[in-house]
Write a protein that holds these residues in place. Structure first.
Motif, short mmCIF file in Angstrom:
data_model
loop_
_atom_site.label_atom_id
_atom_site.label_comp_id
_atom_site.label_asym_id
_atom_site.label_seq_id
_atom_site.Cartn_x
_atom_site.Cartn_y
_atom_site.Cartn_z
N THR A 52 -2.32 5.26 2.58
CA THR A 52 -3.66 4.69 2.40
C THR A 52 -4.65 5.37 3.34
O THR A 52 -5.78 5.65 2.95
CB THR A 52 -3.62 3.18 2.68
OG1 THR A 52 -2.44 2.65 2.10
CG2 THR A 52 -4.82 2.49 2.08
N ALA A 56 -2.00 -6.07 -4.74
CA ALA A 56 -2.11 -6.92 -3.55
C ALA A 56 -1.62 -6.16 -2.32
O ALA A 56 -2.26 -6.15 -1.27
CB ALA A 56 -1.31 -8.20 -3.74
N GLY A 57 -0.48 -5.49 -2.47
CA GLY A 57 0.09 -4.72 -1.37
C GLY A 57 -0.84 -3.60 -0.94
O GLY A 57 -1.03 -3.35 0.25
N TYR A 58 -1.42 -2.94 -1.93
CA TYR A 58 -2.32 -1.84 -1.62
C TYR A 58 -3.56 -2.34 -0.88
O TYR A 58 -3.98 -1.75 0.11
CB TYR A 58 -2.73 -1.10 -2.90
CG TYR A 58 -3.70 0.02 -2.60
CD1 TYR A 58 -3.25 1.23 -2.11
CD2 TYR A 58 -5.08 -0.15 -2.77
CE1 TYR A 58 -4.12 2.25 -1.78
CE2 TYR A 58 -5.96 0.86 -2.44
CZ TYR A 58 -5.48 2.06 -1.95
OH TYR A 58 -6.35 3.06 -1.62
N THR A 59 -4.14 -3.43 -1.37
CA THR A 59 -5.35 -3.95 -0.74
C THR A 59 -5.08 -4.36 0.70
O THR A 59 -5.91 -4.13 1.59
CB THR A 59 -5.90 -5.16 -1.54
OG1 THR A 59 -5.74 -4.88 -2.93
CG2 THR A 59 -7.35 -5.39 -1.26
N ALA A 60 -3.89 -4.93 0.95
CA ALA A 60 -3.54 -5.32 2.31
C ALA A 60 -3.42 -4.08 3.21
O ALA A 60 -3.98 -4.04 4.31
CB ALA A 60 -2.22 -6.10 2.31
N ALA A 61 -2.71 -3.06 2.72
CA ALA A 61 -2.55 -1.83 3.51
C ALA A 61 -3.91 -1.18 3.76
O ALA A 61 -4.18 -0.67 4.85
CB ALA A 61 -1.63 -0.85 2.77
N ARG A 62 -4.78 -1.25 2.78
CA ARG A 62 -6.09 -0.61 2.92
C ARG A 62 -6.95 -1.33 3.96
O ARG A 62 -7.67 -0.70 4.73
CB ARG A 62 -6.81 -0.58 1.57
CG ARG A 62 -8.07 0.24 1.63
CD ARG A 62 -8.71 0.36 0.28
NE ARG A 62 -9.21 -0.92 -0.19
CZ ARG A 62 -9.80 -1.10 -1.37
NH1 ARG A 62 -9.93 -0.10 -2.20
NH2 ARG A 62 -10.22 -2.29 -1.73
N ALA A 63 -6.85 -2.67 3.98
CA ALA A 63 -7.61 -3.42 4.97
C ALA A 63 -7.18 -2.98 6.37
O ALA A 63 -8.02 -2.78 7.27
CB ALA A 63 -7.40 -4.91 4.77
N GLN A 64 -5.87 -2.79 6.57
CA GLN A 64 -5.37 -2.35 7.87
C GLN A 64 -5.81 -0.92 8.18
O GLN A 64 -6.21 -0.62 9.31
CB GLN A 64 -3.84 -2.45 7.88
CG GLN A 64 -3.39 -3.89 7.83
CD GLN A 64 -1.88 -4.02 7.73
OE1 GLN A 64 -1.23 -3.17 7.12
NE2 GLN A 64 -1.35 -5.07 8.29
N LYS A 91 6.30 -0.29 5.15
CA LYS A 91 4.92 -0.71 5.41
C LYS A 91 4.13 0.40 6.08
O LYS A 91 2.98 0.67 5.74
CB LYS A 91 4.92 -1.93 6.35
CG LYS A 91 4.86 -3.28 5.64
CD LYS A 91 5.05 -4.36 6.65
CE LYS A 91 4.07 -5.49 6.53
NZ LYS A 91 4.26 -6.44 7.66
#
Ligand SMILES: [Zn+2]
Length: 375
Positions: A290, A243-251, A283
């Protein structure tokens, strides 16, 4: 968890168990291999097999039961990160004078001592090796073998010299494990007095099958992604923060795409959230990692090797992005990121350097398109 639960490197594991069976296990073993390939897990499994009270065997070789008092107490050291932070917390709670003299150890069994690098320098210190010297010549109390595990290889000079003295004449009932990502960091004289056993990184396929067993909550696409991102580190895959990775990747994707367009209000909004504090720093670092990974993927696509792309689940999106970025742009973006990282280390305002990075990328793209117009 018997040896059959250890993933990968089955030849190496068998060789070590054969040495155990013949009673010829070396007294000092360097377990080398990339982060997450299972060095620590294997060292603890061997510690259990040496001391299991049930005397288990499998395939005719020594194994362990996982249920006897020795196995259980060794297993309590498995979650190394948690045990280390507990030890660190205990140290923080001490009076200042005591705190200075206290080193970090993990000990869940009287005959097993785990020696992690001591914060904040994250090196093995001479006081830690001194503790080994003080205890290694006593016969084991409840186990057959006294076991010492150094979990990483950066030693302070004095510490390395003390260790060397132990290795010159270790007692027959003690075994020392030295875990090392890079055994070249250890003194040559330490290496020559130990047996080096190398573990290889696991293949993406091996990690996928491991993840399939341990994380049934992830679907096939997520498992493939985690396996690729774990880069051979099976230990990392199981607890991967998807979840954390996907959030960072979206950013990260927002930054890379908006770098091409005129509107970067999105970006400013984004960098606002990366202001101060350790959480902000973490963060930001996740975001930088990422960004690197995405740039590398763009490079793979541009160089005609899309099968190497790690973010395989968003390949279509990456391909679109790759169309508007050539090698030179990607290289400059990577340089820009390195600049941001240096800024971070100098503790500049995080948001400031990230904004500068995005602006630089935008100018670059702008220049590129102008060149294209002229030709
Ligand atoms: Zn046991």
């Amino acid at each position: 968890m018997p040896f059959s639960d250890f993933h990968g490197n089955s030849d190496v594991v068998r060789r070590l168990r054969e040495m155990l069976a013949r009673g010829r296990f070396p007294q000092a073993v360097i377990l080398s291999g990339p982060a997450g390939c299972g060095k620590y897990t294997l060292a603890l499994m061997l510690a259990k097999a040496m001391n299991c009270l049930a005397g288990c065997k499998s395939d005719g070789l020594p194994d362990f039961c996982g249920k006897c008092s020795n196995c259980i107490r060794v297993a309590q050291a498995e979650d190394l990160a948690t045990r280390c932070s507990e030890a660190l917390e205990a140290r923080e709670a001490l009076r200042e004078t005591d705190r200075k003299e206290t080193r970090i150890f993990v000990q869940t069994h009287p005959d097993l001592l785990i020696i992690p690098p001591d914060p904040p320098q994250m090196m093995i210190k001479v006081d830690q090796v001194r503790r080994v010297v003080e205890t290694i010549y006593f016969r084991p109390a409840e186990a057959k073998e006294r076991i010492f595990v150094f979990t990483d290889s950066p030693f302070m000079k004095e510490a390395a010299n003390s260790l060397l003295k132990i290795l010159e004449e270790p007692p027959e009932f003690a075994t020392i494990f030295l875990l090392a990502e890079n055994p070249g960091e250890l003194l040559p004289t330490i290496r020559s007095r130990s047996m080096t056993v190398s573990l290889a990184a696991l293949s993406t396929f091996q990690i996928e099958s491991y993840v399939a067993r341990h994380r049934p909550d992830w679907d096939a696409r997520q498992r493939a992604l985690v396996a690729r991102l774990s880069q051979g580190a099976v230990g990392r895959s199981r607890t991967f923060d998807l979840a954390g990775y996907t959030a960072a990747r979206a950013q990260a994707l927002t930054i890379l795409s908006s770098a091409g367009g005129a509107d970067h209000t999105e970006l400013f909004k984004l960098s606002e959230t990366f202001r101060a504090g350790p959480e902000g720093r973490e963060k930001t670092e996740a975001l930088l990692r990422t960004l690197y990974a995405l740039l590398q993927d763009l490079m793979f696509i541009n160089s005609g090797t899309p099968e190497l792309v790690r973010n395989s689940d968003i390949e279509a999106e990456l391909k679109k992005l790759a169309e508007s970025s050539d090698f030179a742009w990607i290289a400059r973006a990577a340089d820009g990121l390195a600049e941001v990282e240096r800024g971070l280390r100098r503790n500049l305002l995080r948001s400031l350097s990230l904004d500068a990075f995005a602006l630089a990328l935008e100018l670059d793209r702008h220049r590129l398109s102008q060149v294209e117009h002229h030709t």
